[in-house]
Design an enzyme around this catalytic site. Structure first.
Site, short mmCIF file in Angstrom:
data_model
loop_
_atom_site.label_atom_id
_atom_site.label_comp_id
_atom_site.label_asym_id
_atom_site.label_seq_id
_atom_site.Cartn_x
_atom_site.Cartn_y
_atom_site.Cartn_z
N LYS A 54 0.81 -1.22 0.00
CA LYS A 54 0.00 0.00 0.00
C LYS A 54 0.85 1.27 0.00
O LYS A 54 0.39 2.33 -0.42
CB LYS A 54 -0.99 -0.04 1.15
CG LYS A 54 -2.06 -1.07 0.81
CD LYS A 54 -3.07 -1.34 1.84
CE LYS A 54 -4.16 -2.25 1.31
NZ LYS A 54 -3.83 -3.69 1.41
C1 LIG Z 1 -4.45 -4.80 0.76
C2 LIG Z 1 -3.64 -6.06 0.66
C3 LIG Z 1 -3.94 -7.09 -0.28
C4 LIG Z 1 -5.15 -7.02 -1.19
O1 LIG Z 1 -4.99 -6.09 -2.23
P1 LIG Z 1 -6.26 -5.56 -3.06
O2 LIG Z 1 -5.75 -4.46 -3.90
O3 LIG Z 1 -7.23 -5.10 -2.01
O4 LIG Z 1 -6.79 -6.72 -3.84
C5 LIG Z 1 -3.10 -8.19 -0.36
N1 LIG Z 1 -2.02 -8.31 0.47
C6 LIG Z 1 -1.71 -7.36 1.39
C7 LIG Z 1 -0.53 -7.57 2.26
C8 LIG Z 1 -2.49 -6.20 1.51
O5 LIG Z 1 -2.16 -5.27 2.45
#
Ligand SMILES: *Cc1c(COP(=O)(O)O)cnc(C)c1O
Length: 501
Positions: A116
């Protein structure tokens, strides 16, 4: 470049408006009216570029109401060597496993050790510039409800960014010890963190109520402020994610894994469908992709959808060791449906209404076929998640987290089932040290140490992999925040945090 709402083609906004507003009033999500295309010659010319220059080339196509200087300013401030350990924030590590070659795209070298950061390090810069263009002089108040990763990444991204204030609510007993510690020790003059007595849904509902009550907007406006959003439906979070897929393809060519123009497969551990959608958009822009492999945990609503065309959220919710994928309503799927229906806002509106009232919808045969052609859906349970972590480490000394492990496991199934040996890029979404407890349980039968940091160091001694500095630095840090509020008192908490009484 202009943007439409997925639920109303008559709604037309600039990129600055789309980013400042976050979501359309009709409930739809903002999407670009078309996808700019890179030719193979364009891609060839990007091979020698840095990640930062590739980012600028992609951003330029979409942010046509930003100047080149503005885009450069955002990119150069976000993707620094100091913040991402290296000049390339998204390196690829190659591993052979069960006779398959994995090209693991590590997206967790940022300040909070989850992918993120790739979007939330740049969103604050995009947002403040968007606000200047659309609502100059106004301070943006970012409200976040989080189940862990987004909250910390947003805090770190917005910390001390001018004209912004960020307030994060998390469920008191619904995040990991490390996630809580990461948030409560957050530095910055414009940050505020508060636990709520309730679960994640309570936090999310509370934030939405504060957002949508016109009386609150009025109070903020009297003080020169407005609410804004940092969650994954904001176009400003999706766009930066397209970049790392474009960049990964360039790196695959440079490393000699594929010839320019040859297709790759992309494997993504999926929750809200944002990350995998960004890969799909990269392909729309001209990156050659054969299959998008959508990996889910036991919350396998997307696996069923890809296989049957029926999206059904009426099912048990599982709390798993890959918590960031524990989700039954994948909001960004709406954007894929819009694209596959030929930008048909009526179709999307109808499906989303069905999801709201019945919790289930079925797409047309035409859309089903289009999905089957390029997507593969698979899932893996907790045992396989743990076994995969252990096997990958034992055979290759590569340590992955519980989310990445789901992707590796599903990809393994995919190759067994199809025999497809197209070179694959696997998105790795978090550092294993963010989920030390589950990773340790996967690696060894020993009793677990008591404290979170003892688990971190036990994992270090077992694996001999580097503890990321942002996690090591948290040890011994005193919490700045110990706020807890009732779920019905969130509004008062927000006003108090803003100094409005
Ligand atoms: C948010 C997240 C996901 C999922 O990603 P999306 O874009 O919501 O499909 C997968 N792995 C981790 C570690 C995350 O923080």
């Amino acid at each position: 470049m202009l943007y439409n709402s997925t639920q109303n083609n008559n709604k037309v906004v600039s990129s600055a408006q789309a980013i400042a507003q976050g979501i359309s009033e009709d409930g739809g999500l903002f999407v670009p009216q078309s996808f700019p295309k890179f030719s193979l010659t364009d891609i060839e010319s990007m091979l020698q570029m840095s990640y930062q220059d590739r980012a600028k080339a992609v951003f330029k196509c979409y942010l046509t109401d930003f100047t080149e200087e503005e885009i450069a300013d955002c990119v150069d401030k976000a993707y620094t060597k100091e913040k991402f350990e290296d000049v390339n924030p998204a390196p690829i590590t190659c591993v052979d496993y069960n006779g398959n070659e994995f090209n693991i795209l590590e997206l967790w070298h940022g300040p909070t050790c989850a992918f993120k950061d790739m979007a939330l390090q740049i969103l604050p810069h995009l947002l403040t510039k968007s606000l200047k263009k659309t609502a100059d002089g106004i301070k943006a108040v970012i409200l976040v409800a989080t189940s862990g990763d987004t909250g910390k990444a947003a805090l770190e991204g917005f910390k001390d960014v001018e004209d912004t204030q960020i307030i994060v609510f998390y469920p008191e007993n619904g995040v990991s010890a490390m996630q809580k510690h990461q948030m409560n020790t957050q530095a910055g003059e414009n940050v505020y963190v508060c636990a709520i007595k309730g679960n994640f849904d309570d936090a999310q509902t509370g934030v939405k109520q504060i957002f949508t009550d016109p009386a609150n907007s009025e109070i903020l406006s009297q003080h020169g402020m407005m609410f804004s959003s940092a969650n994954s439906i904001n176009w400003g979070r999706l766009l930066p994610q397209i970049v790392y897929y474009v960049s990964a393809y360039c790196d695959m060519v440079k490393m000699g894994k594929v010839n320019l123009g040859e297709k790759i497969n992309i494997v993504v551990p999926t929750g809200n469908f944002g990350n995998i959608l960004a890969a799909y958009y990269a392909c729309e822009m001209g990156i050659p992709v054969n299959k998008f492999i959508c990996a889910s945990n036991s919350n396998n609503v997307l696996t069923d959808f890809i296989n049957t065309g029926v999206y059904d959220k009426n099912r048990d919710f599982y709390t798993t060791i890959s918590p960031s994928m524990d989700i039954l309503v994948s909001s960004n799927l709406e954007r894929l449906l819009y694209k596959l229906s030929g930008n048909n806002d009526e179709v999307v509106k109808d499906l989303m209404a069905k999801l709201k009232t019945d919790g289930v919808y079925e797409v047309s045969d035409d859309i089903k076929e289009k999905i089957k052609k390029v997507f593969y859906g698979g899932f893996c349970d907790e045992d396989s998640t743990k076994t995969t972590i252990k096997n990958l480490f034992d055979s290759k000394k590569y340590l992955c987290d519980t989310h990445t492990s789901v992707a590796v496991s599903v990809y393994d199934d995919y190759v067994k089932e199809t025999g497809d040996k197209t070179p694959a890029v696997i998105a790795s979404t978090a550092s294993p040290y963010k989920f030390s407890k589950s990773v340790l349980e996967a690696m060894s039968d020993d009793a677990l140490p008591e404290s979170e940091f003892d688990m971190v160091y036990k994992l270090y001694s077992l694996s001999n992999t580097k503890v990321p500095a942002p996690i090591a630095e948290l040890k011994g840090l005193k919490a700045r925040f110990d706020n807890v509020t009732d779920k019905n008192e969130m509004k008062q908490t927000v006003l108090k945090a803003l100094g409005i009484n």
